[in-house]
Design a protein around this motif. Sequence first.
Motif, PDB file in Angstrom:
ATOM      1  N   THR A  66       0.834  -1.215   0.000  1.00  0.00           N
ATOM      2  CA  THR A  66       0.000   0.000   0.000  1.00  0.00           C
ATOM      3  C   THR A  66       0.862   1.256   0.000  1.00  0.00           C
ATOM      4  OG1 THR A  66      -1.699  -1.214   1.223  1.00  0.00           O
ATOM      5  CG2 THR A  66      -1.840   1.196   1.218  1.00  0.00           C
ATOM      6  N   LYS A  67       1.880   1.273   0.814  1.00  0.00           N
ATOM      7  CA  LYS A  67       2.780   2.428   0.842  1.00  0.00           C
ATOM      8  C   LYS A  67       3.461   2.629  -0.505  1.00  0.00           C
ATOM      9  CE  LYS A  67       3.822   2.107   5.777  1.00  0.00           C
ATOM     10  NZ  LYS A  67       4.883   1.865   6.792  1.00  0.00           N
ATOM     11  N   LEU A  68       3.891   1.525  -1.122  1.00  0.00           N
ATOM     12  CA  LEU A  68       4.538   1.625  -2.417  1.00  0.00           C
ATOM     13  C   LEU A  68       3.605   2.211  -3.471  1.00  0.00           C
ATOM     14  CD1 LEU A  68       6.926   1.041  -4.290  1.00  0.00           C
ATOM     15  CD2 LEU A  68       6.026  -1.279  -4.585  1.00  0.00           C
TER      16      LEU A  68
ATOM     17  N   LEU B  80       1.900   9.281  -6.002  1.00  0.00           N
ATOM     18  CA  LEU B  80       2.373  10.626  -5.693  1.00  0.00           C
ATOM     19  C   LEU B  80       3.457  11.072  -6.660  1.00  0.00           C
ATOM     20  CD1 LEU B  80       2.311  13.061  -3.793  1.00  0.00           C
ATOM     21  CD2 LEU B  80       3.994  11.878  -2.351  1.00  0.00           C
ATOM     22  N   SER B  81       4.362  10.151  -7.035  1.00  0.00           N
ATOM     23  CA  SER B  81       5.418  10.484  -7.992  1.00  0.00           C
ATOM     24  C   SER B  81       4.833  10.824  -9.347  1.00  0.00           C
ATOM     25  CB  SER B  81       6.404   9.313  -8.113  1.00  0.00           C
ATOM     26  OG  SER B  81       6.988   9.003  -6.881  1.00  0.00           O
TER      27      SER B  81
ATOM     28  N   ILE C 197       1.044   4.149  -2.925  1.00  0.00           N
ATOM     29  CA  ILE C 197       0.824   5.570  -2.625  1.00  0.00           C
ATOM     30  C   ILE C 197       1.991   6.412  -3.124  1.00  0.00           C
ATOM     31  CG2 ILE C 197       0.615   7.255  -0.764  1.00  0.00           C
ATOM     32  CD1 ILE C 197      -0.944   5.146   0.815  1.00  0.00           C
ATOM     33  N   LEU C 198       3.226   5.953  -2.904  1.00  0.00           N
ATOM     34  CA  LEU C 198       4.402   6.701  -3.350  1.00  0.00           C
ATOM     35  C   LEU C 198       4.476   6.774  -4.870  1.00  0.00           C
ATOM     36  CD1 LEU C 198       7.101   5.364  -0.850  1.00  0.00           C
ATOM     37  CD2 LEU C 198       6.004   7.605  -0.864  1.00  0.00           C
ATOM     38  N   VAL C 199       4.108   5.659  -5.555  1.00  0.00           N
ATOM     39  CA  VAL C 199       4.114   5.667  -7.017  1.00  0.00           C
ATOM     40  C   VAL C 199       3.095   6.665  -7.555  1.00  0.00           C
ATOM     41  CG1 VAL C 199       3.576   4.298  -9.059  1.00  0.00           C
ATOM     42  CG2 VAL C 199       4.997   3.330  -7.256  1.00  0.00           C
TER      43      VAL C 199
END
Length: 333
Positions: A12-14, A20-21, A16-18
């Motif tokens: 899930t964190k990954l 956002l990027s 979200i970061l993708v």
Amino acid sequence: MTLFESHRPGITKLLILVLLSVFLMALDRAGSSWVKNINSGIGGLTDGIARIVHAPAVWGTNLSLFLESKTEQVKKIRALEEENLLLKGQMQQFFDLQTQLNELRKLLHGQSKEVPNVLLARLIAVNDNPEQRTFTINRGIRDGVKPGQPVIDGQGIIGQVLRSSLTGAVVLEVDSRRHALSVAVGDTGFVGIVKGTDQREALTMNRIPERFNVKVGDLLTTSGLDGVFPQGYPVARVTQVQDERSQAFVNITARPVADLDHISQVLVLTDPPDAPPPPNSKAEQASVVSLPSQRLIDTTQDTEPRAPNFLPPSFSTPPVTQTQSGQEKPHAQ
């Protein structure tokens, strides 16, 4: 089942970061105005930090100047007054010569020269990186300083503005590895691209045809073909010519005429030479000749010598009757 559940928060964190990027890259590509404002604000913050770091050196310089004897100061003032008088006397001829030159250009259906204004700026910080040698000045967007504008001193070209904030700007030096500009080589008629190197105060130009007979001591001046640097400003002098007889080409090394190791004050050319005011009437619009500006040329494919057409810089502002359609384009690479 527990094994997979334990990894779900990491996935899930990954994700979200993708996302956002991707969102940030989309904003950067779209060129959102508030993103530019944030970038300008960050630039202002870094300029402020640079001022604070460089403040002790400035205070030391001011203290040493304060402690100088009054006699030495009087001598300097008198020398500067004499130099100023001589320069003013020479400038009186430039005004008349510039007017005559523009009249001749009109008769020959040429283009009048627009002389850019200059803005005095003071160096406040230095970043000596071989790939991107830069320094910061105390002039910014408020003063009309924009990225790409040329920067000179009393001898010649120093570089050009890399970025600007509200209160300061970063200048990329001409000997930086990422800097290049179009120059004319002496009176040979050759026009090519001179680039910075990883060596201090060393410029290079490669693959010049032998027939142009380049010699040590030849002066490199801005050609004006890039639409950014005005024509006729000194850039460097040839210090070494390397022959490649087998290929009928020579490579040259040149040293900038500006003293890049002792920069304290510079001049920013705030008005681009190819951006005259728009015509005010239909008659003026009909008389304007649109000439596409030539961009950086590939010197390796030159087959015929180019006629030298560069002029010394002038300090008057003649009326402009013709325009170039080129846009400003910085040379920082």
